[in-house]
Motif scaffolding. Structure first.
Motif, PDB file in Angstrom:
ATOM      1  N   SER A 127       0.853  -1.183   0.000  1.00  8.45           N
ATOM      2  CA  SER A 127       0.000   0.000   0.000  1.00  8.45           C
ATOM      3  C   SER A 127       0.896   1.243   0.000  1.00  8.45           C
ATOM      4  CB  SER A 127      -0.912  -0.009   1.227  1.00  8.45           C
ATOM      5  OG  SER A 127      -1.683  -1.203   1.271  1.00  8.45           O
ATOM      6  N   GLY A 183     -12.687   7.629  11.197  1.00 10.31           N
ATOM      7  CA  GLY A 183     -12.778   7.159   9.821  1.00 10.31           C
ATOM      8  C   GLY A 183     -11.521   7.441   9.031  1.00 10.31           C
ATOM      9  N   ALA A 184     -10.933   8.628   9.252  1.00 12.68           N
ATOM     10  CA  ALA A 184      -9.685   8.969   8.560  1.00 12.68           C
ATOM     11  C   ALA A 184      -8.560   8.023   8.974  1.00 12.68           C
ATOM     12  CB  ALA A 184      -9.301  10.413   8.856  1.00 12.68           C
ATOM     13  N   GLY A 237      -9.200   4.665   7.276  1.00  9.24           N
ATOM     14  CA  GLY A 237      -8.902   4.753   5.853  1.00  9.24           C
ATOM     15  C   GLY A 237      -7.414   4.791   5.576  1.00  9.24           C
ATOM     16  N   VAL A 285      -5.873   1.372   5.834  1.00 10.24           N
ATOM     17  CA  VAL A 285      -6.043   0.580   4.618  1.00 10.24           C
ATOM     18  C   VAL A 285      -4.954   0.929   3.607  1.00 10.24           C
ATOM     19  CG1 VAL A 285      -7.569   0.071   2.673  1.00 10.24           C
ATOM     20  CG2 VAL A 285      -8.531   0.357   4.962  1.00 10.24           C
ATOM     21  N   TRP A 338      -6.471  -3.909   4.331  1.00  6.01           N
ATOM     22  CA  TRP A 338      -7.788  -3.656   4.936  1.00  6.01           C
ATOM     23  C   TRP A 338      -8.151  -4.612   6.057  1.00  6.01           C
ATOM     24  CZ3 TRP A 338     -10.780  -7.984   4.389  1.00  6.01           C
ATOM     25  CH2 TRP A 338     -10.507  -8.846   3.319  1.00  6.01           C
ATOM     26  N   SER A 385     -17.804   6.993  10.063  1.00 12.44           N
ATOM     27  CA  SER A 385     -16.446   6.436  10.028  1.00 12.44           C
ATOM     28  C   SER A 385     -16.283   5.400   8.922  1.00 12.44           C
ATOM     29  CB  SER A 385     -16.107   5.811  11.390  1.00 12.44           C
ATOM     30  OG  SER A 385     -16.120   6.771  12.418  1.00 12.44           O
ATOM     31  N   LEU A 424     -16.376   6.980   5.336  1.00 12.54           N
ATOM     32  CA  LEU A 424     -15.170   7.778   5.098  1.00 12.54           C
ATOM     33  C   LEU A 424     -13.968   6.882   4.830  1.00 12.54           C
ATOM     34  CD1 LEU A 424     -13.755  10.487   4.942  1.00 12.54           C
ATOM     35  CD2 LEU A 424     -13.492  10.426   7.434  1.00 12.54           C
ATOM     36  N   ALA A 425     -13.835   5.804   5.612  1.00 14.70           N
ATOM     37  CA  ALA A 425     -12.724   4.869   5.395  1.00 14.70           C
ATOM     38  C   ALA A 425     -12.823   4.227   4.011  1.00 14.70           C
ATOM     39  CB  ALA A 425     -12.725   3.802   6.482  1.00 14.70           C
ATOM     40  N   LEU A 426     -14.039   3.840   3.602  1.00 12.94           N
ATOM     41  CA  LEU A 426     -14.222   3.250   2.273  1.00 12.94           C
ATOM     42  C   LEU A 426     -13.921   4.259   1.176  1.00 12.94           C
ATOM     43  CD1 LEU A 426     -17.522   1.227   2.862  1.00 12.94           C
ATOM     44  CD2 LEU A 426     -15.205   0.307   2.621  1.00 12.94           C
ATOM     45  N   MET A 444     -11.845   6.860   1.299  1.00 10.50           N
ATOM     46  CA  MET A 444     -10.404   7.094   1.203  1.00 10.50           C
ATOM     47  C   MET A 444      -9.707   5.932   0.509  1.00 10.50           C
ATOM     48  SD  MET A 444      -9.557   8.782   4.925  1.00 10.50           S
ATOM     49  CE  MET A 444      -7.813   8.935   4.529  1.00 10.50           C
ATOM     50  N   SER A 445     -10.132   4.712   0.799  1.00 14.48           N
ATOM     51  CA  SER A 445      -9.532   3.536   0.169  1.00 14.48           C
ATOM     52  C   SER A 445      -9.852   3.506  -1.319  1.00 14.48           C
ATOM     53  CB  SER A 445     -10.052   2.258   0.833  1.00 14.48           C
ATOM     54  OG  SER A 445      -9.911   2.320   2.238  1.00 14.48           O
TER      55      SER A 445
END
Length: 574
Positions: free
Chosen positions: A73, A199-200, A203, A206, A211, A241, A244-246, A248-249
């Motif tokens: 990553s 969430g940030a 993300g 990930v 993940w 959260s 937002l994580a999804l 960013m990924s």
């Protein structure tokens, strides 16, 4: 009933400047005055260096001088490459890349401090009120526990080397700590910005190391919110959260497909395969690995963390115990089901262990605390003494046997006396003696007394190694000398070189030797660099993989390496 009963005198906090000085004394030695070291440190630097001096494709698909690393990553490498871009001209590319390591360490340690402080000042974590008053204020209790968690974090034996490498693991552990801070805020105050922070962090996890870990942590936090019947926290987790994580990924994946569609599909497929490959089932081997390495890797936290669980067994639902467990349990399960077994897997365990261990400090018996102290004093003082004796032998030749062993491990090493390094080592040793005397003679009642010797001793040994022994260690772990020998055998006009060397060697030779490595599909280069085992006297089998008539022009290796060997060939007739 709560297991804690304390007077206010036990919650005197450490001065903020003392904490900052400890943090800098911990992180700076080992980052300055050395080359990228063999294996992961050199590999990750190579990715950062390639990005900083490469194209947009290099930024989106991590590689080392053209060697793809599709399972990686990109986020940690972006930070290092940005530091090289900004400060490489001033500090040199290796040291500039390590500025990202300093940033990761500060984020991680501050997150652990503030998370412990938030949990420690909650009502359910407070000590019992004394009959005639005099119990500590909630904020004072929280600050003292936070100091203890910070000292425990500095004392982790497993963190010491990994926290000084330019590796995605340094960012991963910092983000785990920051995610704990975000989660503590979500459950404590429950505002929208706290869900965004969490969430940030998920993300970015990930984009740092896949993940699996953030998914496991998020599931555990959702279960915790459901068990606590905390509807606001549950809503923030699922409606803010998680999306937002999804998002960013997905941004990285979409950018890959838009800008480099030819490579995006294979890159994403290999990245997903690497993540899924880690899903297996627990085996006796993984359990044995966790038991064998976890005991020393997580010292000195695990005795305090185990005692905290026992002492607070009737309040396991309290957030100061439940939240660290919500991170600790899924991370442990992911380690047990992972088919890979390497020490770096254990790093995400350390932030929740440090925080949980801090809540064990107020409940530990004096005898147990003294036992941990004496073990730390005896073990770490003995280690520091051996470091000093070995250095004296290396510099003076006496004791002769120790000196011979030191030079046997690094043949060809030439010692050089450095007054600044010696002055730092002497000052650190004197400071250790003062701390030990203070702890033994005054027997302070403050909570963090139980871990100050463990942390101080670890810092002392690291400072001694990274001052007195740094030139010797760097000589044994750097490829700079081999790279210079290879460069001397190449023509002045750099030509492409085919090779089978690993990513760490490729990064070192490209940076130190200005070697221009060919693309994996290019078979037309005039030079060929082969890496094989030193026991292999005949390279015929390896040469068969590279069509052409080759003539060897150089053979060498690192003097301290007894395994690998390098051979440089030139195509005959060119």
């Amino acid at each position: 009933m709560k297991p804690v009963r304390l007077p206010a005198a036990a919650t005197n906090a450490l001065p903020r400047m003392a904490l900052l000085a400890l943090a800098l004394l911990y992180i700076l030695p080992g980052l300055i005055g050395r080359d990228p070291w063999k294996n992961e440190d050199a590999t990750t630097f190579g990715v950062m260096w390639t990005m900083a001096h490469g194209t947009l494709t290099d930024w989106l698909t991590p590689n080392v001088a053209g060697l793809p690393l599709p399972a990686e990553s990109p986020l940690a490498y972006w930070f290092g490459a940005i530091c090289i871009k900004l400060f490489g001209w001033l500090l040199g590319d290796p040291l500039a890349a390590r500025l990202s390591v300093i940033g990761c360490f500060l984020v991680g340690s501050l997150s652990i401090w503030y998370t412990t402080y938030l949990l420690g000042r909650r009502a359910e974590a407070q000590p019992l009120k004394l009959a005639f008053g005099g119990q500590p204020e909630p904020k004072d209790f929280g600050r003292t526990l936070a100091d203890g968690a910070f000292l425990i974090y500095l004392g982790f034996l497993g963190l010491l080397l990994h926290s000084h490498e330019t590796s995605p693991k340094t960012l991963q552990i910092a983000l785990v700590a920051y995610a704990m801070f975000g989660a503590a805020r979500v459950f404590d105050a429950g505002k929208l910005r706290h869900g965004i922070w969490l969430g940030a962090a998920l993300g970015m996890l990930v984009l740092t190391y896949g993940w699996l870990l953030p998914a496991g942590v998020l599931i555990a936090l959702v279960l915790l919110a459901a068990l606590r019947k905390d509807g606001r926290a549950l809503g923030l987790l699922l409606l803010l959260s998680l999306p937002l994580a999804l998002l960013m990924s997905a941004a990285w994946v979409v950018t890959l497909h838009k800008l480099i569609p030819a490579e995006a599909a294979s890159q994403f497929e290999l990245w997903m395969s690497w993540n899924i490959y880690q899903l297996n089932r627990p085996t006796l081997a993984t359990v044995a690995f966790l038991g064998k390495y976890g005991v020393w890797f997580a010292w000195p936290a695990w005795p305090f963390a185990g005692w905290a669980l026992y002492a607070w067994r009737r309040q396991l639902g309290s957030l100061h115990i439940a939240l660290p467990l919500a991170f600790l349990i899924p991370i442990t399960l992911l380690i047990l089901i992972n088919v890979h077994r390497e020490e770096g897997m254990l790093l995400p365990l350390l932030p929740p262990l440090a925080i949980l261990a801090a809540f064990g400090l107020p409940t530990m018996k004096r005898g147990a605390i003294n036992a941990v102290d004496w073990f730390s004093v005896m073990t770490l003082t003995t280690s520091a003494a051996f470091i000093w004796i070995g250095w004296i032998a290396k510099e003076t030749g006496w004791p002769a046997k120790i000196a011979r062993n030191a030079y046997k491990l690094a043949p060809g090493f030439k010692p050089g006396f450095e007054w600044i390094s010696l002055a730092i080592a002497v000052a650190a040793t004197i400071a250790w003696i003062v701390v030990v005397h203070w702890r033994i003679s005054r027997r302070p009642s403050v909570l963090w007394r139980a871990v100050v010797l463990s942390s101080g001793g670890v810092i002392l040994c690291w400072v001694l190694l990274m001052t007195l022994w740094l030139p010797w260690v760097n000589y044994g772990k750097s490829y700079a000398g081999v790279a210079e020998q290879i460069e001397a055998k190449l023509t002045s006009v750099k030509q492409c070189v085919q090779t089978n060397v690993g990513p760490a060697q490729r990064a070192s030779f490209a940076y130190f030797g200005n070697v221009r490595f060919a693309d994996e599909r290019d078979q037309s280069c005039d030079y060929l660099l082969l890496q094989d085992d030193i026991s292999n006297q005949d390279a015929t089998l390896l040469l068969r993989q590279y069509p052409g008539n080759w003539r060897m022009v150089w053979e060498g290796r690192r003097p301290s390496d007894r395994d690998e060997r390098f051979r440089l060939y030139r195509r005959a007739g060119r």
